[in-house]
Motif scaffolding. Structure first.
Motif, PDB file in Angstrom:
ATOM      1  N   LEU A 133       9.558   5.011  -6.453  1.00 11.37           N
ATOM      2  CA  LEU A 133       8.865   4.556  -5.100  1.00 11.37           C
ATOM      3  C   LEU A 133       7.825   5.494  -4.674  1.00 11.37           C
ATOM      4  CD1 LEU A 133       9.692   2.167  -2.997  1.00 11.37           C
ATOM      5  CD2 LEU A 133      11.131   3.917  -1.667  1.00 11.37           C
ATOM      6  N   ALA A 134       8.189   6.815  -4.560  1.00 12.21           N
ATOM      7  CA  ALA A 134       7.533   7.774  -4.113  1.00 12.21           C
ATOM      8  C   ALA A 134       6.047   8.108  -4.972  1.00 12.21           C
ATOM      9  CB  ALA A 134       8.289   9.223  -3.906  1.00 12.21           C
ATOM     10  N   SER A 135       6.270   7.882  -6.109  1.00 14.20           N
ATOM     11  CA  SER A 135       5.150   8.076  -7.007  1.00 14.20           C
ATOM     12  C   SER A 135       3.948   6.916  -6.987  1.00 14.20           C
ATOM     13  CB  SER A 135       5.655   8.512  -8.588  1.00 14.20           C
ATOM     14  OG  SER A 135       6.141   7.153  -8.871  1.00 14.20           O
ATOM     15  N   GLY A 136       4.366   5.889  -6.529  1.00 13.88           N
ATOM     16  CA  GLY A 136       3.507   4.857  -6.834  1.00 13.88           C
ATOM     17  C   GLY A 136       2.940   4.188  -7.940  1.00 13.88           C
ATOM     18  N   THR A 176      16.966  12.038   4.156  1.00 14.67           N
ATOM     19  CA  THR A 176      18.169  12.343   3.138  1.00 14.67           C
ATOM     20  C   THR A 176      19.389  11.329   3.269  1.00 14.67           C
ATOM     21  OG1 THR A 176      19.162  14.047   4.727  1.00 14.67           O
ATOM     22  CG2 THR A 176      17.713  14.480   2.797  1.00 14.67           C
ATOM     23  N   GLU A 177      19.254  10.071   3.861  1.00 17.65           N
ATOM     24  CA  GLU A 177      20.304   9.506   4.228  1.00 17.65           C
ATOM     25  C   GLU A 177      21.056   8.733   2.798  1.00 17.65           C
ATOM     26  OE1 GLU A 177      21.458   8.230   6.950  1.00 17.65           O
ATOM     27  OE2 GLU A 177      19.804   8.502   8.361  1.00 17.65           O
ATOM     28  N   ASP A 178      22.158   8.474   2.838  1.00 20.65           N
ATOM     29  CA  ASP A 178      23.029   8.096   1.660  1.00 20.65           C
ATOM     30  C   ASP A 178      22.806   6.641   1.582  1.00 20.65           C
ATOM     31  OD1 ASP A 178      24.726   7.799  -0.166  1.00 20.65           O
ATOM     32  OD2 ASP A 178      26.670   8.064   0.988  1.00 20.65           O
ATOM     33  N   LEU A 179      21.876   6.437   0.539  1.00 21.45           N
ATOM     34  CA  LEU A 179      21.536   4.801   0.324  1.00 21.45           C
ATOM     35  C   LEU A 179      21.323   4.694  -1.402  1.00 21.45           C
ATOM     36  CD1 LEU A 179      18.286   5.036  -0.699  1.00 21.45           C
ATOM     37  CD2 LEU A 179      18.288   5.446   2.142  1.00 21.45           C
ATOM     38  N   MET A 180      21.125   3.547  -1.752  1.00 19.86           N
ATOM     39  CA  MET A 180      20.844   2.905  -3.134  1.00 19.86           C
ATOM     40  C   MET A 180      19.651   2.295  -2.749  1.00 19.86           C
ATOM     41  SD  MET A 180      22.875   0.345  -5.200  1.00 19.86           S
ATOM     42  CE  MET A 180      22.087  -0.350  -6.991  1.00 19.86           C
ATOM     43  N   CYS A 181      18.669   2.894  -3.682  1.00 13.08           N
ATOM     44  CA  CYS A 181      17.220   1.884  -3.585  1.00 13.08           C
ATOM     45  C   CYS A 181      17.080   1.091  -4.595  1.00 13.08           C
ATOM     46  CB  CYS A 181      16.272   3.408  -3.488  1.00 13.08           C
ATOM     47  SG  CYS A 181      14.674   2.769  -3.590  1.00 13.08           S
ATOM     48  N   GLU A 182      16.621  -0.005  -4.499  1.00 11.60           N
ATOM     49  CA  GLU A 182      16.176  -1.315  -5.475  1.00 11.60           C
ATOM     50  C   GLU A 182      15.090  -1.723  -5.482  1.00 11.60           C
ATOM     51  OE1 GLU A 182      18.166  -5.950  -6.235  1.00 11.60           O
ATOM     52  OE2 GLU A 182      18.472  -4.494  -4.108  1.00 11.60           O
ATOM     53  N   ILE A 183      14.273  -1.800  -6.326  1.00  9.04           N
ATOM     54  CA  ILE A 183      12.883  -2.077  -6.182  1.00  9.04           C
ATOM     55  C   ILE A 183      12.297  -3.460  -7.056  1.00  9.04           C
ATOM     56  CG2 ILE A 183      12.056   0.466  -5.634  1.00  9.04           C
ATOM     57  CD1 ILE A 183      11.332   0.837  -8.617  1.00  9.04           C
ATOM     58  N   PHE A 184      11.398  -3.747  -6.858  1.00  4.01           N
ATOM     59  CA  PHE A 184      10.865  -5.273  -7.254  1.00  4.01           C
ATOM     60  C   PHE A 184       9.427  -5.158  -7.625  1.00  4.01           C
ATOM     61  CE2 PHE A 184      14.568  -6.008  -4.423  1.00  4.01           C
ATOM     62  CZ  PHE A 184      15.233  -7.319  -5.337  1.00  4.01           C
ATOM     63  N   ASP A 196       0.790  -1.137   0.085  1.00  4.53           N
ATOM     64  CA  ASP A 196       0.031   0.272  -0.229  1.00  4.53           C
ATOM     65  C   ASP A 196       1.051   1.233   0.019  1.00  4.53           C
ATOM     66  OD1 ASP A 196      -2.432  -1.572   0.091  1.00  4.53           O
ATOM     67  OD2 ASP A 196      -2.379  -1.518   2.415  1.00  4.53           O
ATOM     68  N   GLN A 197       0.524   2.305  -0.823  1.00  7.51           N
ATOM     69  CA  GLN A 197       1.445   3.457  -0.971  1.00  7.51           C
ATOM     70  C   GLN A 197       1.690   4.118   0.422  1.00  7.51           C
ATOM     71  OE1 GLN A 197       3.272   4.100  -3.742  1.00  7.51           O
ATOM     72  NE2 GLN A 197       4.175   5.785  -2.530  1.00  7.51           N
ATOM     73  N   GLU A 198       0.637   4.026   1.095  1.00  7.28           N
ATOM     74  CA  GLU A 198       0.731   4.893   2.602  1.00  7.28           C
ATOM     75  C   GLU A 198       1.921   4.455   3.439  1.00  7.28           C
ATOM     76  OE1 GLU A 198      -3.132   2.570   3.004  1.00  7.28           O
ATOM     77  OE2 GLU A 198      -2.346   3.529   1.614  1.00  7.28           O
ATOM     78  N   VAL A 199       2.172   2.977   3.105  1.00 12.76           N
ATOM     79  CA  VAL A 199       3.214   2.524   3.929  1.00 12.76           C
ATOM     80  C   VAL A 199       4.568   2.932   3.448  1.00 12.76           C
ATOM     81  CG1 VAL A 199       4.404   0.432   4.542  1.00 12.76           C
ATOM     82  CG2 VAL A 199       2.069   0.596   4.594  1.00 12.76           C
ATOM     83  N   ILE A 200       4.625   2.975   1.940  1.00 14.15           N
ATOM     84  CA  ILE A 200       6.070   3.306   1.317  1.00 14.15           C
ATOM     85  C   ILE A 200       6.356   4.944   1.840  1.00 14.15           C
ATOM     86  CG2 ILE A 200       7.081   3.857  -0.733  1.00 14.15           C
ATOM     87  CD1 ILE A 200       5.476   1.508  -1.969  1.00 14.15           C
ATOM     88  N   ASP A 201       4.960   5.755   1.920  1.00 14.24           N
ATOM     89  CA  ASP A 201       5.441   7.171   2.506  1.00 14.24           C
ATOM     90  C   ASP A 201       5.848   7.333   3.643  1.00 14.24           C
ATOM     91  OD1 ASP A 201       4.246   7.828  -0.271  1.00 14.24           O
ATOM     92  OD2 ASP A 201       2.022   8.056   0.587  1.00 14.24           O
TER      93      ASP A 201
END
Length: 276
Positions: free
Chosen positions: A148-151, A99-107, A86-91
């Motif tokens: 990720l943010a846009s859904g 602003t953490e230094d990270l790499m985001c990988e999505i499935f 559900d998008q609210e969980v992602i939000d």
């Protein structure tokens, strides 16, 4: 009750340090299949990351993928089940990460997506061992974070690979109690799955499909994201290279992933009838 099904994690378990399946594992899996046993994969990887091993492991039909969010029939090349966020969980996650230094990988679907700009600096996120896998099987995006943010995509799972372990632990603490499944992985990574979804829930779904009771299953793993399946299986087996909390949760320990641990698990418990 005899054990009828064994489920192997991949990275750190079925795959050795060079990301290869040992010949002893291939031979033992073939012997198990000939004996009418079910050998499955239970991985954080998605179907597109599992499929290349199909020819090498003809005795493996089913894969619990994306840490339980999808169940994949390898032989038929069909995704049987799928769970998404559900998008609210992602939000909520986005608001905590900041602003953490990270790499985001999505499935999503059968595949996974990574930020194109980070492929040449994966060592910064302690993920250099997977660089060639990303290049060969993943799909580059300009910004996975924006997706990720846009859904705009239904997501089964996403991983945040942090530059620093301390950042992962800080985010993990701040998300305590959130309606999402969290698991540490790799050196400084955090896996996110929909609430109620884990390799353990995937094993339960696989048992429904095969008609086998959970008590007749063996799960083999090495990392934190294997804990839910180890807890659900009839027998929990830790690899010799497993993290200490995994070893403590297991009923038995076998050799490490470079020294025939998977073949040992099949020989002793699935075919040999040994019980922990």
């Amino acid at each position: 009750m005899d054990y009828e099904l064994i489920a192997f994690d991949m990275d750190g378990t079925l795959l050795d340090s060079g990301k290869r399946v040992l010949p002893s594992s291939v031979a033992s899996i073939a012997s198990a299949a000939e004996a009418g046993k079910v050998v499955a994969i239970a991985s954080g990887r998605c179907p597109s990351m599992i499929k290349p091993y199909a020819e090498e492991l003809p005795g493996v039909r089913y894969a619990i993928c994306t840490s339980g969010a999808s169940l994949y029939d390898i032989s038929e090349d069909v995704v049987l089940t799928e769970r998404t966020f559900d998008q609210e969980v992602i939000d909520r996650v986005i608001s905590v990460v900041g602003t953490e230094d990270l790499m985001c990988e999505i499935f999503s679907g059968r595949g996974f997506f990574y930020p194109a700009a980070d492929i040449d600096r994966m060592d910064h996120y302690h993920m250099q061992a997977y660089q060639e896998t990303y290049r060969a099987l993943g799909e580059p995006m300009e910004s996975t974070w924006d997706v990720l943010a846009s859904g705009t995509l239904p997501l089964q799972k996403f991983n945040l690979h942090f530059a620093h372990v301390e950042a992962r632990e800080r985010v993990l603490a701040e998300l305590a109690g959130a309606d999402v499944e969290l698991a540490r992985s790799e050196t400084s990574s955090l896996e996110f799955s929909p609430a109620g979804v884990s390799k353990g829930s995937g094993l339960a779904e696989l048992c429904q499909i095969t008609g086998l009771p959970l008590a007749a299953t063996i799960a083999v793993g090495d990392s934190d994201n294997d804990l839910p399946i180890l807890e659900r299986a009839g027998l929990a087996v830790a690899m010799g290279n497993a993290r200490e909390r995994v070893r403590q949760a297991a009923g038995a320990v076998v050799a490490d992933n470079d020294h025939d641990g998977c073949a040992e698990a099949i020989r002793r418990f699935l075919l040999g009838g040994e019980r922990a």
